[in-house]
Design a protein around this motif. Structure first.
Motif, PDB file in Angstrom:
ATOM      1  N   LEU A 362       0.891  -1.157   0.000  1.00  0.00           N
ATOM      2  CA  LEU A 362       0.000   0.000   0.000  1.00  0.00           C
ATOM      3  C   LEU A 362       0.929   1.206   0.000  1.00  0.00           C
ATOM      4  O   LEU A 362       1.560   1.522   1.009  1.00  0.00           O
ATOM      5  N   LEU A 363       1.056   1.851  -1.129  1.00  0.00           N
ATOM      6  CA  LEU A 363       2.023   2.928  -1.318  1.00  0.00           C
ATOM      7  C   LEU A 363       1.337   4.283  -1.171  1.00  0.00           C
ATOM      8  O   LEU A 363       0.339   4.557  -1.845  1.00  0.00           O
ATOM      9  N   PHE A 364       1.882   5.115  -0.301  1.00  0.00           N
ATOM     10  CA  PHE A 364       1.359   6.470  -0.102  1.00  0.00           C
ATOM     11  C   PHE A 364       2.226   7.409  -0.943  1.00  0.00           C
ATOM     12  O   PHE A 364       3.328   7.798  -0.531  1.00  0.00           O
ATOM     13  N   SER A 365       1.740   7.743  -2.107  1.00  0.00           N
ATOM     14  CA  SER A 365       2.586   8.429  -3.090  1.00  0.00           C
ATOM     15  C   SER A 365       2.681   9.935  -2.879  1.00  0.00           C
ATOM     16  O   SER A 365       3.504  10.595  -3.493  1.00  0.00           O
ATOM     17  N   ASN A 366       1.845  10.497  -1.991  1.00  0.00           N
ATOM     18  CA  ASN A 366       1.792  11.954  -1.831  1.00  0.00           C
ATOM     19  C   ASN A 366       1.929  12.332  -0.358  1.00  0.00           C
ATOM     20  O   ASN A 366       1.144  13.105   0.180  1.00  0.00           O
ATOM     21  N   LEU A 367       2.957  11.765   0.293  1.00  0.00           N
ATOM     22  CA  LEU A 367       3.148  11.957   1.723  1.00  0.00           C
ATOM     23  C   LEU A 367       4.333  12.893   1.980  1.00  0.00           C
ATOM     24  O   LEU A 367       5.372  12.787   1.328  1.00  0.00           O
ATOM     25  N   TYR A 368       4.167  13.777   2.961  1.00  0.00           N
ATOM     26  CA  TYR A 368       5.195  14.766   3.283  1.00  0.00           C
ATOM     27  C   TYR A 368       5.724  14.579   4.703  1.00  0.00           C
ATOM     28  O   TYR A 368       4.943  14.376   5.648  1.00  0.00           O
ATOM     29  N   ALA A 369       7.048  14.656   4.842  1.00  0.00           N
ATOM     30  CA  ALA A 369       7.675  14.662   6.162  1.00  0.00           C
ATOM     31  C   ALA A 369       7.307  15.954   6.871  1.00  0.00           C
ATOM     32  O   ALA A 369       7.081  16.979   6.234  1.00  0.00           O
ATOM     33  N   VAL A 370       7.262  15.909   8.202  1.00  0.00           N
ATOM     34  CA  VAL A 370       6.911  17.117   8.955  1.00  0.00           C
ATOM     35  C   VAL A 370       8.102  18.064   9.095  1.00  0.00           C
ATOM     36  O   VAL A 370       7.927  19.263   9.308  1.00  0.00           O
ATOM     37  N   GLY A 371       9.321  17.536   8.993  1.00  0.00           N
ATOM     38  CA  GLY A 371      10.494  18.375   9.217  1.00  0.00           C
ATOM     39  C   GLY A 371      11.691  17.894   8.438  1.00  0.00           C
ATOM     40  O   GLY A 371      11.560  17.099   7.499  1.00  0.00           O
ATOM     41  N   ASN A 372      12.866  18.348   8.834  1.00  0.00           N
ATOM     42  CA  ASN A 372      14.080  17.998   8.103  1.00  0.00           C
ATOM     43  C   ASN A 372      15.196  17.534   9.026  1.00  0.00           C
ATOM     44  O   ASN A 372      16.365  17.703   8.726  1.00  0.00           O
ATOM     45  N   ARG A 373      14.807  16.958  10.170  1.00  0.00           N
ATOM     46  CA  ARG A 373      15.760  16.338  11.079  1.00  0.00           C
ATOM     47  C   ARG A 373      15.195  14.989  11.526  1.00  0.00           C
ATOM     48  O   ARG A 373      13.981  14.810  11.606  1.00  0.00           O
ATOM     49  N   THR A 374      16.098  14.071  11.872  1.00  0.00           N
ATOM     50  CA  THR A 374      15.669  12.733  12.282  1.00  0.00           C
ATOM     51  C   THR A 374      14.702  12.782  13.450  1.00  0.00           C
ATOM     52  O   THR A 374      13.695  12.068  13.472  1.00  0.00           O
ATOM     53  N   VAL A 375      15.000  13.638  14.446  1.00  0.00           N
ATOM     54  CA  VAL A 375      14.133  13.680  15.625  1.00  0.00           C
ATOM     55  C   VAL A 375      12.722  14.145  15.278  1.00  0.00           C
ATOM     56  O   VAL A 375      11.764  13.776  15.965  1.00  0.00           O
ATOM     57  N   LYS A 576      -1.694  -1.443  -3.536  1.00  0.00           N
ATOM     58  CA  LYS A 576      -2.382  -0.393  -4.277  1.00  0.00           C
ATOM     59  C   LYS A 576      -1.725   0.944  -3.957  1.00  0.00           C
ATOM     60  O   LYS A 576      -0.810   1.028  -3.141  1.00  0.00           O
ATOM     61  N   ARG A 577      -2.216   1.977  -4.576  1.00  0.00           N
ATOM     62  CA  ARG A 577      -1.617   3.292  -4.438  1.00  0.00           C
ATOM     63  C   ARG A 577      -2.636   4.256  -3.842  1.00  0.00           C
ATOM     64  O   ARG A 577      -3.755   4.373  -4.338  1.00  0.00           O
ATOM     65  N   TYR A 578      -2.229   4.922  -2.738  1.00  0.00           N
ATOM     66  CA  TYR A 578      -3.054   5.969  -2.150  1.00  0.00           C
ATOM     67  C   TYR A 578      -2.440   7.297  -2.556  1.00  0.00           C
ATOM     68  O   TYR A 578      -1.283   7.587  -2.234  1.00  0.00           O
ATOM     69  N   THR A 579      -3.204   8.125  -3.266  1.00  0.00           N
ATOM     70  CA  THR A 579      -2.620   9.306  -3.912  1.00  0.00           C
ATOM     71  C   THR A 579      -2.978  10.638  -3.260  1.00  0.00           C
ATOM     72  O   THR A 579      -2.440  11.673  -3.649  1.00  0.00           O
ATOM     73  N   ASN A 580      -3.878  10.636  -2.276  1.00  0.00           N
ATOM     74  CA  ASN A 580      -4.261  11.905  -1.649  1.00  0.00           C
ATOM     75  C   ASN A 580      -3.118  12.473  -0.806  1.00  0.00           C
ATOM     76  O   ASN A 580      -2.290  11.745  -0.260  1.00  0.00           O
ATOM     77  N   LEU A 581      -3.126  13.782  -0.687  1.00  0.00           N
ATOM     78  CA  LEU A 581      -2.152  14.479   0.143  1.00  0.00           C
ATOM     79  C   LEU A 581      -2.285  14.024   1.592  1.00  0.00           C
ATOM     80  O   LEU A 581      -3.391  13.908   2.119  1.00  0.00           O
ATOM     81  N   MET A 582      -1.152  13.754   2.256  1.00  0.00           N
ATOM     82  CA  MET A 582      -1.181  13.344   3.652  1.00  0.00           C
ATOM     83  C   MET A 582       0.145  13.684   4.323  1.00  0.00           C
ATOM     84  O   MET A 582       1.122  14.047   3.679  1.00  0.00           O
ATOM     85  N   SER A 583       0.144  13.551   5.646  1.00  0.00           N
ATOM     86  CA  SER A 583       1.311  13.902   6.446  1.00  0.00           C
ATOM     87  C   SER A 583       1.938  12.660   7.061  1.00  0.00           C
ATOM     88  O   SER A 583       1.284  11.621   7.244  1.00  0.00           O
ATOM     89  N   TYR A 622      12.356  24.819  12.358  1.00  0.00           N
ATOM     90  CA  TYR A 622      12.234  25.097  13.780  1.00  0.00           C
ATOM     91  C   TYR A 622      11.329  26.288  14.069  1.00  0.00           C
ATOM     92  O   TYR A 622      10.766  26.390  15.147  1.00  0.00           O
ATOM     93  N   GLN A 623      11.172  27.208  13.094  1.00  0.00           N
ATOM     94  CA  GLN A 623      10.340  28.382  13.367  1.00  0.00           C
ATOM     95  C   GLN A 623       9.300  28.665  12.294  1.00  0.00           C
ATOM     96  O   GLN A 623       8.298  29.302  12.583  1.00  0.00           O
ATOM     97  N   ASP A 624       9.501  28.206  11.078  1.00  0.00           N
ATOM     98  CA  ASP A 624       8.498  28.380  10.021  1.00  0.00           C
ATOM     99  C   ASP A 624       7.564  27.180  10.038  1.00  0.00           C
ATOM    100  O   ASP A 624       7.989  26.040   9.818  1.00  0.00           O
ATOM    101  N   LEU A 625       6.285  27.426  10.300  1.00  0.00           N
ATOM    102  CA  LEU A 625       5.293  26.363  10.463  1.00  0.00           C
ATOM    103  C   LEU A 625       4.321  26.416   9.293  1.00  0.00           C
ATOM    104  O   LEU A 625       3.680  27.447   9.070  1.00  0.00           O
ATOM    105  N   GLY A 626       4.229  25.320   8.559  1.00  0.00           N
ATOM    106  CA  GLY A 626       3.469  25.357   7.315  1.00  0.00           C
ATOM    107  C   GLY A 626       2.331  24.364   7.221  1.00  0.00           C
ATOM    108  O   GLY A 626       2.319  23.321   7.877  1.00  0.00           O
ATOM    109  N   LEU A 627       1.381  24.696   6.352  1.00  0.00           N
ATOM    110  CA  LEU A 627       0.252  23.817   6.023  1.00  0.00           C
ATOM    111  C   LEU A 627       0.080  23.814   4.513  1.00  0.00           C
ATOM    112  O   LEU A 627       0.004  24.875   3.882  1.00  0.00           O
ATOM    113  N   ILE A 628       0.045  22.616   3.937  1.00  0.00           N
ATOM    114  CA  ILE A 628      -0.246  22.469   2.508  1.00  0.00           C
ATOM    115  C   ILE A 628      -1.688  21.993   2.375  1.00  0.00           C
ATOM    116  O   ILE A 628      -2.063  20.951   2.914  1.00  0.00           O
ATOM    117  N   LYS A 629      -2.476  22.780   1.663  1.00  0.00           N
ATOM    118  CA  LYS A 629      -3.871  22.405   1.432  1.00  0.00           C
ATOM    119  C   LYS A 629      -4.411  23.200   0.255  1.00  0.00           C
ATOM    120  O   LYS A 629      -4.063  24.374   0.084  1.00  0.00           O
TER     121      LYS A 629
END
Length: 697
Positions: A362-375, A576-583, A622-629
């Motif tokens: 089950l592949l989530f093709s439109n998934l975004y990481a919340v940040g850019n560090r491992t933690v 299958k492929r799940y294509t909706n935007l998700m986090s 760390y300080q810029d907080l974003g929402l994609i929608k």
């Protein structure tokens, strides 16, 4: 006690630091942003208590200067000590030049920096050893340069505090720490915002003038260097002062208790505030970001998560069928951008196994990481919580007993473990996971015979794969289900791994090699797992922790947050492929839905396969907080700023629409206030729940 006499550099630099601190306070006091009035008592606190605090801070901050002065000596050049010390420097230099030092193991520019420093130290010591008649001149030049560096830092800090106050109206906080992390972006912003060249020239001239004055006042110190007995006395006095300062600084900070915020900020010491920001890793949301009335923020959040109630995210998750207690293995892959995969258009052939697994999952093709560090990635899959301002919860003091994926499994009798090829002490992982009920399996638990290759980050992913199989075999014997979270390490600088495994040599230290070796190691893991009795009763969740790079043309370049994610369970979950935007925070709640778990949830993450899920993704620094929608990226940032960008796809030929990565980010022509408020609702409520300790298990 020459070190503390009026002719000593220590004394003169202390006076200079206090002078700059007083000037800085006066400038900040009369700055237009300081829109308040002060009582006489406020002024006493600002200047008297502030000055005392500054003096103690200088004692602590000048430790390196004190060590330098302590080691100024003529006797160390006498026979045989001079030759022994010089021989040591030569040996150390040869070791670093050999290419086998820990500096080379880490890679990057660190070896060059280390070699340059040690070579310079060796040459200078050699000159002073073998050319004794020039020793005093060489020492005087180095002494003057050392004082110039300290004077320059003191002046630069005062100017930096002015510019920080000019922008934020406070002393240093976590934003200043953030600026050190994103150096390139910050330098670019400074270059565009201020007359940098004239400013730096002016700072350099000022530093040179004050250095000359201090050198003139203290040059006698070099003529009469303290003897060994005096150094012992100086050492004792400094240690006492250092210990008193360590105790006094935080206690003086407690006296910053005025109802006037500006009084507290002006009374404080910027360097100590920076230290606190670095250690506490938090940024006060309500103080620096756009806000809404609390009830309104939660009401907006309820539009996104319909079943929550009151000022919380608590809700009941119900299933119509019986729970399925399959084993779960969550694999978070270090620095694995979606653009590495063939599926997303990469033609280098560096992820053959993951590409193959994607077709069976089950592949989530439109998934975004919340940040850019491992933690941040670990936080996202463990707490399913938005990336709040400041550092990840993993690295904060208040990081224990949270509502987590581990707690959901624990309630069902699962054995819960965190597996990591390095030392889990790094990045506070051990403290976080142990504090949330996970057992830790890291490098410390591996026997010598279980390690075939390791570098500065830990054992290679193959070694950890072998260990993981052993752990899961033992767990399966207990008859209890298990949940194991494995964090890989090999796809990280210096990108070294065992030779002969892939067609890219480990000595090449290339990102492509790190990606391909990790792919190879995962292939080996799954090949072994398929032979085990527990395999058919296990679900595998594979997701990157973050992308390999986070820099781009905008604050939050969306292509630098797109990561691969899939759930693999042959015979249980249909490919299958799940294509909706998700986090990233939605991945584990979606898994719980597939397992039909009934539980009371506090997660911000949602089961994306449910009909009431509304596609969106949360991304942040760390300080810029974003929402994609709605093809709009909304960013809120200090001080109460909001930006919006229209996301227009820039299609790559021959690539399926679901795997297109790149968007043009143009400022939105007309503000979408609804999306700004929705963005606020996510981050404000998340900050509120943490602050009020309402996200406990």
């Amino acid at each position: 006690m020459q070190l503390f006499s009026k002719q000593s550099p220590f004394y003169n630099l202390a006076i200079f630091y206090l002078f700059v601190s007083i000037i800085t306070r006066i400038v900040l006091l009369f700055h237009p942003i300081t829109q308040t009035s002060f009582t006489f008592f406020d002024s006493i606190k600002i200047f008297f208590l502030g000055l005392i605090s500054d003096a103690f801070v200088f004692v602590v901050a000048s430790a390196l200067l004190w060590i330098y002065l302590l080691f100024l000596s003529n006797s160390k050049f006498n026979k045989p000590w001079g030759y022994i010390i010089f021989g040591f420097f030569i040996a150390l230099l040869l070791y670093v030049l050999s290419g086998k030092s820990i500096l080379h193991e880490y890679g990057g520019s660190l070896p060059e920096i280390g070699i340059s420093f040690i070579a310079l130290k060796t040459i200078l010591f050699g000159l002073m050893l073998f050319l004794p008649k020039y020793r005093s001149k060489i020492r005087f030049a180095l002494y003057s340069l050392t004082l110039f560096i300290f004077v320059l830092i003191i002046i630069q800090n005062g100017i930096s505090e002015y510019f920080f106050w000019n922008e934020f109206g406070v002393r240093y906080n976590f934003i200043a720490v953030d600026y050190l992390v994103y150096t390139n972006t910050v330098i670019g912003n400074i270059m565009e915002s201020y007359p940098v060249v004239p400013l730096f020239i002016g700072v350099g001239i000022l530093a040179l003038i004050f250095t000359i004055l201090i050198v003139k006042k203290s040059k006698n110190y070099l003529d009469e260097l303290p003897n060994f007995l005096d150094k012992i006395k100086n050492f004792g006095v400094y240690i006492v002062l250092f210990l008193i300062s360590i105790i006094a600084i935080p206690n003086l900070a407690k006296l910053q208790n005025s109802s006037n915020v500006f009084t507290n900020e002006l009374q404080s010491n910027g360097l100590y505030k920076f230290y606190l920001a670095f250690m506490n890793s938090e940024l006060d949301y309500n103080k620096f970001y756009k806000t809404l009335p609390e009830n309104e923020a939660f009401a907006l959040l309820k539009n996104q998560i319909p079943t929550i109630s009151r000022e919380s995210t608590s809700r009941d998750i119900k299933s119509n069928t019986i729970e399925n207690h399959k084993n779960v293995v969550l694999i978070t892959i270090e620095s694995y951008s979606a653009e590495f995969l063939k599926t997303y258009g990469n033609d280098q052939g560096i992820t053959p196994f993951i590409d193959s697994l994607a077709t069976k999952s089950l592949l989530f093709s439109n998934l975004y990481a919340v940040g850019n560090r491992t933690v941040r990635g670990l936080e996202a899959v463990t707490l399913c919580f938005p990336p709040t301002a400041g550092e990840s919860i993993v690295k904060r003091v208040d990081n224990k007993n949270k509502f987590s994926t581990g707690s959901i499994f624990k309630k069902r009798g699962y054995a819960v473990k965190y597996l990591y090829g390095g030392d889990a002490f790094f990045d506070n992982m051990e403290d976080f996971f142990a504090g949330n009920g996970y057992d830790i399996v890291d490098k410390k638990t591996l026997k010598p015979e279980e390690i075939t290759f390791s570098n500065v980050w830990g054992v290679c992913d193959e070694d950890m794969a072998n260990k993981a199989i052993k752990v899961m075999n033992e767990e399966s014997k207990t008859g209890k289900p298990f949940f194991n979270h494995w964090m890989t390490v090999s796809n990280h600088r210096p990108f070294t791994y065992p030779d002969g495994k892939i067609d890219i040599s480990g000595s090449a230290k290339s990102r492509e090699g790190g990606v391909k070796y990790t792919d190879y190691a995962l292939g080996k893991f799954f090949a072994m797992a398929k032979k085990q009795s527990w395999f058919k009763n296990t679900i595998f969740v594979i997701v990157a922790d973050h992308c390999a790079s986070s820099s781009g043309k905008t604050e939050l370049p969306v292509d630098k947050y797109r990561i691969p994610a899939m759930i693999y369970a042959p015979g249980f979950i249909e490919p299958k492929r799940y294509t909706n935007l998700m986090s990233q925070i939605d991945l584990m709640p979606t898994l719980f839905g597939l397992l039909n778990f009934n539980y009371q949830s506090k997660f911000y993450g949602q089961d994306v396969l449910k009909s009431d899920y509304k596609p969106r993704a949360l991304i942040a620094t760390y300080q810029d907080l974003g929402l994609i929608k709605d093809n709009v990226l909304t960013i809120i940032s200090p001080v109460r700023k909001a930006k919006q960008f229209q996301l227009t796809l820039q299609p790559k030929g021959g690539l399926n629409t679901d795997f297109q990565l790149f968007y043009e980010q143009k400022p939105l022509a007309k503000e979408r206030l609804d999306l700004i408020n929705e963005t606020i609702s996510y981050y404000q409520t998340a900050s509120y729940l943490l602050k009020k300790k309402k996200y406990q298990k």
